[in-house]
Design a protein around this motif. Structure first.
Motif, mmCIF file in Angstrom:
data_model
loop_
_atom_site.group_PDB
_atom_site.id
_atom_site.type_symbol
_atom_site.label_atom_id
_atom_site.label_comp_id
_atom_site.label_asym_id
_atom_site.label_seq_id
_atom_site.Cartn_x
_atom_site.Cartn_y
_atom_site.Cartn_z
ATOM 1 N N SER A 25 0.853 -1.185 0.000
ATOM 2 C CA SER A 25 0.000 0.000 0.000
ATOM 3 C C SER A 25 0.888 1.232 0.000
ATOM 4 O O SER A 25 2.085 1.155 0.255
ATOM 5 N N GLY A 26 0.317 2.383 -0.279
ATOM 6 C CA GLY A 26 1.108 3.602 -0.202
ATOM 7 C C GLY A 26 1.579 4.081 -1.558
ATOM 8 O O GLY A 26 1.855 3.287 -2.453
ATOM 9 N N ARG A 27 1.700 5.396 -1.701
ATOM 10 C CA ARG A 27 2.047 5.986 -2.982
ATOM 11 C C ARG A 27 3.542 6.099 -3.220
ATOM 12 O O ARG A 27 3.952 6.427 -4.313
ATOM 13 N N THR A 28 4.348 5.838 -2.194
ATOM 14 C CA THR A 28 5.784 6.042 -2.336
ATOM 15 C C THR A 28 6.543 4.727 -2.301
ATOM 16 O O THR A 28 7.685 4.680 -1.870
ATOM 17 N N PHE A 29 5.949 3.682 -2.774
ATOM 18 C CA PHE A 29 6.571 2.361 -2.722
ATOM 19 C C PHE A 29 7.896 2.341 -3.457
ATOM 20 O O PHE A 29 8.793 1.584 -3.117
ATOM 21 N N SER A 30 8.038 3.178 -4.467
ATOM 22 C CA SER A 30 9.279 3.198 -5.242
ATOM 23 C C SER A 30 10.485 3.595 -4.387
ATOM 24 O O SER A 30 11.626 3.384 -4.785
ATOM 25 N N ARG A 31 10.251 4.176 -3.209
ATOM 26 C CA ARG A 31 11.342 4.567 -2.316
ATOM 27 C C ARG A 31 11.759 3.453 -1.364
ATOM 28 O O ARG A 31 12.665 3.632 -0.558
ATOM 29 N N TYR A 32 11.104 2.305 -1.443
ATOM 30 C CA TYR A 32 11.361 1.239 -0.486
ATOM 31 C C TYR A 32 12.234 0.140 -1.088
ATOM 32 O O TYR A 32 11.950 -0.354 -2.189
ATOM 33 N N ALA A 33 13.267 -0.225 -0.345
ATOM 34 C CA ALA A 33 13.971 -1.465 -0.660
ATOM 35 C C ALA A 33 13.132 -2.623 -0.122
ATOM 36 O O ALA A 33 12.460 -2.489 0.906
ATOM 37 N N VAL A 34 13.159 -3.730 -0.817
ATOM 38 C CA VAL A 34 12.337 -4.882 -0.435
ATOM 39 C C VAL A 34 13.187 -6.140 -0.365
ATOM 40 O O VAL A 34 14.013 -6.401 -1.255
ATOM 41 N N GLY A 35 12.980 -6.902 0.678
ATOM 42 C CA GLY A 35 13.656 -8.180 0.829
ATOM 43 C C GLY A 35 12.652 -9.307 0.983
ATOM 44 O O GLY A 35 11.521 -9.102 1.415
ATOM 45 N N CYS A 96 7.820 -11.046 2.769
ATOM 46 C CA CYS A 96 8.491 -9.892 2.206
ATOM 47 C C CYS A 96 8.584 -8.821 3.282
ATOM 48 O O CYS A 96 7.773 -8.770 4.206
ATOM 49 N N ALA A 97 9.603 -7.987 3.134
ATOM 50 C CA ALA A 97 9.871 -6.933 4.092
ATOM 51 C C ALA A 97 10.339 -5.699 3.335
ATOM 52 O O ALA A 97 10.920 -5.816 2.248
ATOM 53 N N ALA A 98 10.101 -4.530 3.897
ATOM 54 C CA ALA A 98 10.446 -3.286 3.214
ATOM 55 C C ALA A 98 11.065 -2.283 4.176
ATOM 56 O O ALA A 98 10.780 -2.284 5.371
ATOM 57 N N GLU A 99 11.925 -1.451 3.602
ATOM 58 C CA GLU A 99 12.546 -0.369 4.363
ATOM 59 C C GLU A 99 12.581 0.877 3.495
ATOM 60 O O GLU A 99 12.928 0.806 2.309
ATOM 61 N N GLU A 109 17.389 -9.278 8.800
ATOM 62 C CA GLU A 109 16.015 -8.957 9.185
ATOM 63 C C GLU A 109 15.893 -7.602 9.861
ATOM 64 O O GLU A 109 14.952 -6.856 9.612
ATOM 65 N N GLY A 110 16.840 -7.305 10.720
ATOM 66 C CA GLY A 110 16.742 -6.100 11.525
ATOM 67 C C GLY A 110 16.761 -4.808 10.741
ATOM 68 O O GLY A 110 16.392 -3.753 11.255
ATOM 69 N N ALA A 111 17.181 -4.896 9.483
ATOM 70 C CA ALA A 111 17.274 -3.694 8.649
ATOM 71 C C ALA A 111 15.935 -3.317 8.018
ATOM 72 O O ALA A 111 15.829 -2.265 7.394
ATOM 73 N N TYR A 112 14.936 -4.160 8.183
ATOM 74 C CA TYR A 112 13.629 -3.927 7.561
ATOM 75 C C TYR A 112 12.570 -3.634 8.621
ATOM 76 O O TYR A 112 12.431 -4.386 9.589
ATOM 77 N N SER A 113 11.825 -2.577 8.400
ATOM 78 C CA SER A 113 10.851 -2.137 9.398
ATOM 79 C C SER A 113 9.451 -2.692 9.171
ATOM 80 O O SER A 113 8.669 -2.775 10.116
#
Length: 125
Positions: A25-35, A96-99, A109-113
């Motif tokens: 969700s969210g309009r700024t997904f392009s700013r997120y790194a994903v693991g 999946c995880a994003a930061e 893991e700890g690097a993703y919020s």
């Protein structure tokens, strides 16, 4: 803030393929790194793959290189994990995880919020 929902898991025979999706969700997904991470029964959660938000970097766990492919479609707010030539040891819950805009692309893991709830992948031998 972003919310993540995984899908695409299921039961597949060894050697088969699945494509997992991580919809955000969210309009700024392009700013997120994903693991992508996975947790097998009785095991700790482990890193599988990650894709950066800004410079095209991609990292894979050594054992999945050449068989798994991570990609993203920012227009659809989705990151994919293509799983090919699956082996029984790939059986796990995949998360999946994003930061937001990290300086470095992380494999820990700890690097993703932000985290999704996971999707089950079961590979039968």
């Amino acid at each position: 803030q972003v919310q993540l929902v995984e899908s695409g898991g299921g039961l597949v025979q060894a050697g088969g393929s699945l494509r997992l999706s991580c919809a955000a969700s969210g309009r700024t997904f392009s700013r997120y790194a994903v693991g992508w991470f996975r947790q097998a029964p009785g095991q700790e959660r482990e890193f599988v793959a990650a894709i950066s938000w800004n410079d095209g970097r991609i990292y894979y766990k050594d054992s999945v290189k050449g068989r798994f492919t991570i990609s993203r479609d920012n227009a659809k707010n989705t990151v994919y994990l293509q799983l090919d030539s699956l082996k029984s040891e790939a059986t796990a819950v995949y998360y999946c995880a994003a930061e937001d805009s990290p300086l470095n692309l992380a494999t820990t893991e700890g690097a993703y919020s932000y985290w999704g709830q996971g999707t089950q992948v079961t590979v039968s031998s």
